[in-house]
Design a protein around this motif. Structure first.
Motif, mmCIF file in Angstrom:
data_model
loop_
_atom_site.group_PDB
_atom_site.id
_atom_site.type_symbol
_atom_site.label_atom_id
_atom_site.label_comp_id
_atom_site.label_asym_id
_atom_site.label_seq_id
_atom_site.Cartn_x
_atom_site.Cartn_y
_atom_site.Cartn_z
ATOM 1 N N GLY A 18 0.961 -0.984 0.118
ATOM 2 C CA GLY A 18 0.219 -0.376 0.055
ATOM 3 C C GLY A 18 0.934 1.298 0.695
ATOM 4 O O GLY A 18 1.937 1.884 0.317
ATOM 5 N N PRO A 19 0.198 2.091 -0.840
ATOM 6 C CA PRO A 19 1.124 3.044 -0.287
ATOM 7 C C PRO A 19 1.961 4.056 0.489
ATOM 8 O O PRO A 19 3.058 5.144 1.036
ATOM 9 C CB PRO A 19 0.663 4.643 -1.694
ATOM 10 N N ASN A 20 0.930 4.274 1.460
ATOM 11 C CA ASN A 20 1.071 4.756 3.063
ATOM 12 C C ASN A 20 1.826 3.728 4.396
ATOM 13 O O ASN A 20 2.172 4.203 5.203
ATOM 14 C CB ASN A 20 -0.072 4.591 3.697
ATOM 15 N N LEU A 38 8.116 -3.454 -6.579
ATOM 16 C CA LEU A 38 6.906 -4.235 -6.232
ATOM 17 C C LEU A 38 5.657 -2.741 -6.930
ATOM 18 O O LEU A 38 6.219 -1.622 -6.910
ATOM 19 C CB LEU A 38 6.204 -3.853 -4.575
ATOM 20 N N VAL A 39 4.403 -3.383 -6.974
ATOM 21 C CA VAL A 39 3.586 -2.502 -7.821
ATOM 22 C C VAL A 39 2.808 -1.561 -6.812
ATOM 23 O O VAL A 39 2.247 -3.416 -5.446
ATOM 24 C CB VAL A 39 2.172 -3.697 -8.370
ATOM 25 N N ILE A 40 2.540 -0.357 -6.363
ATOM 26 C CA ILE A 40 1.478 0.012 -5.507
ATOM 27 C C ILE A 40 0.083 -0.359 -5.182
ATOM 28 O O ILE A 40 0.078 0.191 -6.203
ATOM 29 C CB ILE A 40 2.095 1.287 -5.141
ATOM 30 N N ILE A 50 4.497 2.475 -8.414
ATOM 31 C CA ILE A 50 5.201 0.565 -8.692
ATOM 32 C C ILE A 50 6.488 2.118 -8.055
ATOM 33 O O ILE A 50 6.767 2.819 -8.199
ATOM 34 C CB ILE A 50 5.716 0.930 -10.114
ATOM 35 N N LEU A 51 6.857 1.068 -7.341
ATOM 36 C CA LEU A 51 8.238 1.030 -6.249
ATOM 37 C C LEU A 51 9.359 0.125 -7.268
ATOM 38 O O LEU A 51 8.873 -0.667 -6.503
ATOM 39 C CB LEU A 51 8.370 1.741 -4.612
ATOM 40 N N MET A 76 7.468 6.097 -4.777
ATOM 41 C CA MET A 76 7.225 5.217 -5.869
ATOM 42 C C MET A 76 7.007 6.600 -6.808
ATOM 43 O O MET A 76 7.093 7.690 -7.160
ATOM 44 C CB MET A 76 6.370 4.966 -5.345
ATOM 45 N N THR A 77 6.729 5.984 -8.184
ATOM 46 C CA THR A 77 6.416 6.344 -9.454
ATOM 47 C C THR A 77 5.359 6.854 -10.024
ATOM 48 O O THR A 77 4.528 5.497 -9.723
ATOM 49 C CB THR A 77 7.631 5.904 -10.623
#
Length: 143
Positions: A18-20, A38-40, A50-51, A76-77
């Motif tokens: 997760g993004p948080n 990793l896919v966010i 994506i990170l 992340m991007t």
């Protein structure tokens, strides 16, 4: 060969976060699973970023050890190139080359369905070339 064929062989499993979450958690996952990105996603597997290792190096280079306390969202991007199961290996190679990245999430019906890496693409391309060479040898032998 299509992305669908690649996913049928390798599976649809993708490591997500997760993004948080903290960047330190993401780094731990990359290390534990020996992966490069990793896919966010949010709660319903909708891709929000994506990170990659490159993203992490960039943030650590800027902030040093303090980067580990940043959220994934900050590193992340957020603009993610994606493909779908109908893309060919050549199309995926072109997307990766143009974008200069090594991981391409696969989306189906607006949700994460898998991921294709440059390693997957190169492996399939080599298999195609070897199969074509074998067919040519067989053709020549029977001509």
């Amino acid at each position: 060969m299509t992305v669908k064929a690649i996913l049928e062989q390798k599976g649809h499993d993708v490591y997500t976060l997760g993004p948080n979450e903290k960047l330190a958690t993401a780094i731990g996952m990359l290390t534990e699973h020996r992966i490069g990105a990793l896919v966010i996603t949010n709660g319903d597997r909708k891709i929000v970023g994506i990170l990659s290792e490159r993203d992490i190096v960039r943030v650590i280079g800027k902030l040093g050890a303090a980067a580990l306390d940043q959220t994934v969202r900050e590193a992340m991007t957020p603009k993610v190139s994606i493909c779908n199961e109908n893309h060919t290996v050549n199309e995926v190679m072109e997307i990766m080359t143009r974008g200069r990245f090594r991981h391409l999430p696969v989306e189906k019906n607006g949700h994460l369905d898998g991921i294709v890496s440059i390693g997957d693409v190169v492996k399939r391309r080599i298999e195609d070339v070897e199969r074509e060479a074998q067919q040519i040898r067989e053709y020549i032998a029977t001509a």
